[in-house]
Design an enzyme around this catalytic site. Sequence first.
Site, PDB file in Angstrom:
ATOM      1  CG  ASN A  72      -1.987   1.109   1.156  1.00 29.03           C
ATOM      2  OD1 ASN A  72      -1.930   1.762   0.479  1.00 29.03           O
ATOM      3  ND2 ASN A  72      -2.875   1.049   2.439  1.00 29.03           N
ATOM      4  NE  ARG A  92      -6.093   1.478  -0.391  1.00 27.45           N
ATOM      5  CZ  ARG A  92      -6.310   2.555   0.400  1.00 27.45           C
ATOM      6  NH1 ARG A  92      -5.143   3.130   1.113  1.00 27.45           N
ATOM      7  NH2 ARG A  92      -7.388   3.222   0.164  1.00 27.45           N
ATOM      8  CG  HIS A 148     -12.704   3.561   2.389  1.00 26.45           C
ATOM      9  ND1 HIS A 148     -13.266   4.583   3.093  1.00 26.45           N
ATOM     10  CD2 HIS A 148     -11.176   3.741   2.402  1.00 26.45           C
ATOM     11  CE1 HIS A 148     -12.200   5.541   3.445  1.00 26.45           C
ATOM     12  NE2 HIS A 148     -11.135   5.135   3.188  1.00 26.45           N
ATOM     13  CG  ASN A 166      -7.037  10.228   9.430  1.00 24.18           C
ATOM     14  OD1 ASN A 166      -7.747  11.072   9.945  1.00 24.18           O
ATOM     15  ND2 ASN A 166      -5.484  10.453   8.951  1.00 24.18           N
ATOM     16  NE  ARG A 170      -9.228  12.377   2.125  1.00 25.01           N
ATOM     17  CZ  ARG A 170      -9.432  11.243   2.007  1.00 25.01           C
ATOM     18  NH1 ARG A 170     -10.494  10.316   2.333  1.00 25.01           N
ATOM     19  NH2 ARG A 170      -8.123  10.552   1.753  1.00 25.01           N
ATOM     20  NE  ARG A 216      -6.145   6.840  19.467  1.00 24.76           N
ATOM     21  CZ  ARG A 216      -5.277   6.179  18.544  1.00 24.76           C
ATOM     22  NH1 ARG A 216      -4.690   5.178  19.219  1.00 24.76           N
ATOM     23  NH2 ARG A 216      -5.023   6.359  17.259  1.00 24.76           N
ATOM     24  N   GLY A 269     -10.348   2.240  12.141  1.00 22.39           N
ATOM     25  CA  GLY A 269      -9.804   2.575  13.268  1.00 22.39           C
ATOM     26  C   GLY A 269     -11.006   3.249  14.372  1.00 22.39           C
ATOM     27  CB  VAL A 270     -13.338   6.054  14.092  1.00 20.67           C
ATOM     28  CG1 VAL A 270     -14.354   6.711  14.810  1.00 20.67           C
ATOM     29  CG2 VAL A 270     -11.993   7.036  13.760  1.00 20.67           C
ATOM     30  N   GLY A 271     -14.415   3.247  13.881  1.00 19.46           N
ATOM     31  CA  GLY A 271     -15.572   2.334  14.063  1.00 19.46           C
ATOM     32  C   GLY A 271     -15.277   1.282  14.687  1.00 19.46           C
ATOM     33  CD  GLU A 272     -11.705  -2.355  13.269  1.00 20.47           C
ATOM     34  OE1 GLU A 272     -10.603  -2.843  13.686  1.00 20.47           O
ATOM     35  OE2 GLU A 272     -11.509  -2.335  11.849  1.00 20.47           O
ATOM     36  CD  GLU A 292      -8.637  -1.363   3.634  1.00 23.40           C
ATOM     37  OE1 GLU A 292      -8.556  -0.786   4.552  1.00 23.40           O
ATOM     38  OE2 GLU A 292      -8.939  -0.232   2.651  1.00 23.40           O
TER      39      GLU A 292
HETATM   40  P1  ADP Z   1      -6.438   5.063   7.891  1.00 23.22           P
HETATM   41  O1  ADP Z   1      -6.291   3.459   7.631  1.00 23.22           O
HETATM   42  O2  ADP Z   1      -7.857   5.745   7.322  1.00 23.22           O
HETATM   43  O3  ADP Z   1      -5.538   5.882   7.872  1.00 23.22           O
HETATM   44  P2  ADP Z   1      -7.453   4.027  10.333  1.00 23.22           P
HETATM   45  O4  ADP Z   1      -8.573   3.053   9.964  1.00 23.22           O
HETATM   46  O5  ADP Z   1      -6.363   3.415  11.126  1.00 23.22           O
HETATM   47  O6  ADP Z   1      -7.229   5.055   9.332  1.00 23.22           O
HETATM   48  O7  ADP Z   1      -8.065   4.718  11.675  1.00 23.22           O
HETATM   49  C1  ADP Z   1      -7.251   5.731  12.371  1.00 23.22           C
HETATM   50  C2  ADP Z   1      -8.161   6.662  13.455  1.00 23.22           C
HETATM   51  O8  ADP Z   1      -8.828   5.765  14.179  1.00 23.22           O
HETATM   52  C3  ADP Z   1      -7.375   7.548  14.030  1.00 23.22           C
HETATM   53  O9  ADP Z   1      -7.210   8.789  13.512  1.00 23.22           O
HETATM   54  C4  ADP Z   1      -8.407   7.600  15.413  1.00 23.22           C
HETATM   55  O10 ADP Z   1      -9.215   8.602  15.406  1.00 23.22           O
HETATM   56  C5  ADP Z   1      -9.074   6.278  15.608  1.00 23.22           C
HETATM   57  N1  ADP Z   1      -8.645   5.669  16.432  1.00 23.22           N
HETATM   58  C6  ADP Z   1      -7.754   4.563  16.737  1.00 23.22           C
HETATM   59  N2  ADP Z   1      -7.865   3.822  17.917  1.00 23.22           N
HETATM   60  C7  ADP Z   1      -8.532   4.425  18.642  1.00 23.22           C
HETATM   61  C8  ADP Z   1      -9.046   4.470  19.990  1.00 23.22           C
HETATM   62  N3  ADP Z   1      -8.765   3.367  20.692  1.00 23.22           N
HETATM   63  N4  ADP Z   1      -9.998   5.081  20.176  1.00 23.22           N
HETATM   64  C9  ADP Z   1     -10.700   6.107  19.344  1.00 23.22           C
HETATM   65  N5  ADP Z   1     -10.325   6.359  18.277  1.00 23.22           N
HETATM   66  C10 ADP Z   1      -9.294   5.502  17.801  1.00 23.22           C
END
Ligand code: ADP
Length: 398
Positions: free
Chosen positions: A9, A90, A179, A210, A240, A283, A329-332, A383
Amino acid sequence: MSDAVLVLNAGSSSLKYQLVEPDSGDRIATGIVERIGSDDASASHEQGGATHETHGAVADHKAALHTALDLFAEAGTDLRSTRLLAVGHRVVHGGRRFSQPVVLDDDAVAAIDELSSLAPLHNPVNLAGVRAMRDIFPEVPQVAVFDTAFFHDLPAHAATYAIDDEIAQRYDIRRYGFHGTSHEYVSGAAADFLDRPADQLNLIVLHLGNGASASAVRGGRAVDTTMGLTPLEGLVMGTRSGDLDPAIVAYLERVADMDVDAVDTMLNKEAGLKGLCGDNDFRTITARIDDGDERARLAYDVYIHRLRRYIGAYMVDLGRVDAIVFTAGVGENASNVRADALTGLEGFGIAVDPEANTVRSRQARRISPDDAAVAVLVVPTDEELAIARKSAELVRAG
Ligand code: ADP
């Protein structure tokens, strides 16, 4: 080692990679090279429970790949003499042409290059990774897996902008969606978790990283998504803006002495949560809200409001919703986002169980009460595994 795929990637100044066994899903190694193009680059490589690191100048993506290969060697794997099944890349924009992964011959590389005007921030750097790998491993099949492919067949009413049709055709202006590899993977994983056939499920998938996007998936096929010609449209993201009145662009040109490129950069890199409150990590934003910070509070509220708007739109799009799926990241991780996105929707059969919502895990899980009509799920995205599996499937099919 059984069959392995190297997944790449390539971003503007970073290169993420994983060596994956597509059949077992096992990760042999993962790594990242950051700050490519500077004297201050760093690389980190994890393999067999150990971390290998290096710092120094890395001129370009080819040099970054050599750095990665050196770290593989340090960890005991000489990739140069390993028989890789494929390298899976990717690639962000597949345009109208690519609805499926493709083996990268000269023709496909040229076609991806031509799509660079649609994705100037992404396709050229994705291709830098492709070119470097073709030089280093000329005999290994290189496969492109496109972020847009899952949305290639969006219904025309969802893919079409309400602008002059002739201009749209001439300049390939339509909603492409991004995505897609994640939305597709998570849709399949949600069906597996629910133990129901994917072709009978209606899902709303919320990929909140992000970058962030939502999609409506009917019977395994995407029928709507929030990102458009580029990944700028739709939800509020880390940096964005997502949706806005397009007149803002012309207005800024007129009144703020900003040219089009400056506005484009602002909307992609200095907007969203970062533009609203200076931070783009949830966070930090959540901690600031807990401290009573009003800018962080407003940023959060704008984010949630936009997310709820699309959840509502996709409920209407789909008519019947079987599951709402949070990923990335946020959703999980951000339980507050999940709870606030779905609050007050009990009348639609949608609820989040507060206790289940606080469970932290790398596994797919249900966070709605058992008796709720709509399953609310957290499904970790992967992914890289999806790219490895698609690459292996294509190469094995010959
Ligand atoms: P990308 O692949 O788009 O760069 P990710 O899917 O890795 O992003 O998500 C990154 C974002 O997830 C971070 O900017 C943060 O906002 C959020 N994140 C990661 N860990 C946590 C956590 N433990 N609690 C809340 N938000 C989190």
